[in-house]
Design an enzyme around this catalytic site. Structure first.
Site, PDB file in Angstrom:
ATOM      1  N   ASP A  86       0.820  -1.223   0.000  1.00 50.92           N
ATOM      2  CA  ASP A  86       0.000   0.000   0.000  1.00 50.92           C
ATOM      3  C   ASP A  86       0.849   1.267   0.000  1.00 50.92           C
ATOM      4  O   ASP A  86       0.378   2.334  -0.385  1.00 50.92           O
ATOM      5  CB  ASP A  86      -0.958  -0.003   1.196  1.00 50.92           C
ATOM      6  N   ASP A 155       6.248  -5.883   6.853  1.00 50.57           N
ATOM      7  CA  ASP A 155       4.902  -5.289   6.919  1.00 50.57           C
ATOM      8  C   ASP A 155       3.949  -6.263   6.234  1.00 50.57           C
ATOM      9  O   ASP A 155       3.428  -5.998   5.158  1.00 50.57           O
ATOM     10  CB  ASP A 155       4.927  -3.926   6.211  1.00 50.57           C
TER      11      ASP A 155
HETATM   12  N1  AG3 Z   1      -0.344  -5.351   7.853  1.00 48.15           N
HETATM   13  C1  AG3 Z   1      -0.762  -5.926   9.117  1.00 48.15           C
HETATM   14  C2  AG3 Z   1      -2.236  -6.048   9.210  1.00 48.15           C
HETATM   15  C3  AG3 Z   1      -2.686  -7.072  10.170  1.00 48.15           C
HETATM   16  C4  AG3 Z   1      -4.110  -6.892  10.480  1.00 48.15           C
HETATM   17  N2  AG3 Z   1      -4.728  -8.071  10.958  1.00 48.15           N
HETATM   18  C5  AG3 Z   1      -6.053  -8.223  11.035  1.00 48.15           C
HETATM   19  N3  AG3 Z   1      -6.868  -7.253  10.702  1.00 48.15           N
HETATM   20  N4  AG3 Z   1      -6.536  -9.360  11.453  1.00 48.15           N
HETATM   21  C6  AG3 Z   1      -0.837  -4.109   7.504  1.00 48.15           C
HETATM   22  C7  AG3 Z   1      -0.339  -3.612   6.205  1.00 48.15           C
HETATM   23  C8  AG3 Z   1      -0.406  -2.133   6.144  1.00 48.15           C
HETATM   24  N5  AG3 Z   1       0.647  -1.600   5.381  1.00 48.15           N
END
Ligand code: AG3
Length: 278
Positions: A86, A155
């Site tokens: 993103d 990430d």
């Molecule tokens: N990455 C981690 C999101 C984890 C959310 N987990 C959930 N909603 N169960 C986020 C990416 C943003 N750049």
């Protein structure tokens, strides 16, 4: 008529968000991708039913996954992001003038495309001259980078689908080898309330590889339980020996020198359990 999206956070608990409009729903080769326009949080990126980021609260996660490690490193020049298609983490990394190059390795090119189209506040950073976007498997890509990175950020999504291996020992050995002798990394590690076992295992792996291995937290309203965690592994630099001046100079909304320090103070029960697991 009201439309609601519910993230099923556990078997027995959901977070419901009222949807103004569904902007995109697409099955990619890796996962189900959706962008929803919500009343409460603005546009929301959802992967396999899990909320990844929203326009309203993305700043907390992106500031905390980036500024803690980047301020811990005295001279972060070469940064690698695994996942994060993103662009939110890249936007924050680029606030550090020491950074010469940041490479992003995202496995799913549809995530980058969706962010470019619907989340310009995050994805614009991907066009910066210091940023390089690669569509590849981060775990594979890492193996070619022996000792090349100052800071690595993981990430990722939660450990389902393509991200499962990003929570395994093999991957962290490769992270260790891709970092230079003063390098450090941070990975998102889910909720200290709901995912204690995963955090314990991950911290165990990181402790076996890095002399500095710590957990820190941030309050993120749209993630399960609202309290989120990050694992930091470092070869030399300790995050509590950071330069406060650099932290305070950054233009941020959540992160500050005080938050940097306090993020490592864990609720007693969690602290004790993690210490016991040592
Ligand atoms: N990455 C981690 C999101 C984890 C959310 N987990 C959930 N909603 N169960 C986020 C990416 C943003 N750049």
């Amino acid at each position: 008529m009201e439309f609601w999206f519910t993230e099923k956070q556990t078997e027995h608990l959901g977070l419901g968000v009222r949807v103004r409009e569904s902007l995109l729903v697409e099955q990619t080769p890796f996962q189900e991708l959706a962008v929803l326009d919500t009343y409460q949080y603005g546009r929301m990126l959802v992967l396999d039913g899990a909320i990844q980021t929203t326009e309203q609260d993305e700043f907390v996660y992106h500031e905390m996954i980036t500024h803690v490690p980047l301020t811990t490193h005295p001279q972060p020049r070469e940064v690698l992001v695994i996942g994060g298609g993103d662009g939110g983490a890249i936007r924050e990394i680029l606030r550090h003038s020491e950074v010469r190059r940041v490479r992003l390795v995202e496995i799913d090119e549809r995530v980058v495309a969706a962010a470019r189209r619907f989340l310009p506040g995050l994805s614009q950073a991907l066009d910066d001259p210091r940023a390089e976007v690669m569509i590849a498997d981060g775990a594979e890509y890492l193996r070619a980078l022996r000792g090349a990175c100052d800071v690595i950020l993981v990430d990722s999504t939660d450990p389902v689908g393509p991200a499962v291996k990003l929570f395994e020992a093999d991957f962290y050995r490769a992270v260790h080898d891709a970092l230079n002798p003063e390098g450090l990394f941070v990975a998102q590690s889910k909720s200290p309330y709901l995912d204690r076992g995963l955090i314990r295992d991950l911290l165990g792996i990181v402790r076996s590889l890095f002399p500095v291995a710590l957990l820190y937290t941030a309050a993120i309203p749209t993630y399960p339980s609202g309290l989120w965690s990050f694992v930091l592994g470092s070869k030399v630099h300790h995050p509590l020996a950071f330069e406060q001046g650099r932290a305070e100079k950054l233009e941020t909304r959540y992160y500050s020198a005080e938050i940097h320090r306090s993020a490592f103070a864990l609720p007693r029960e969690i602290r004790d359990e993690l210490n016991q697991a040592q």
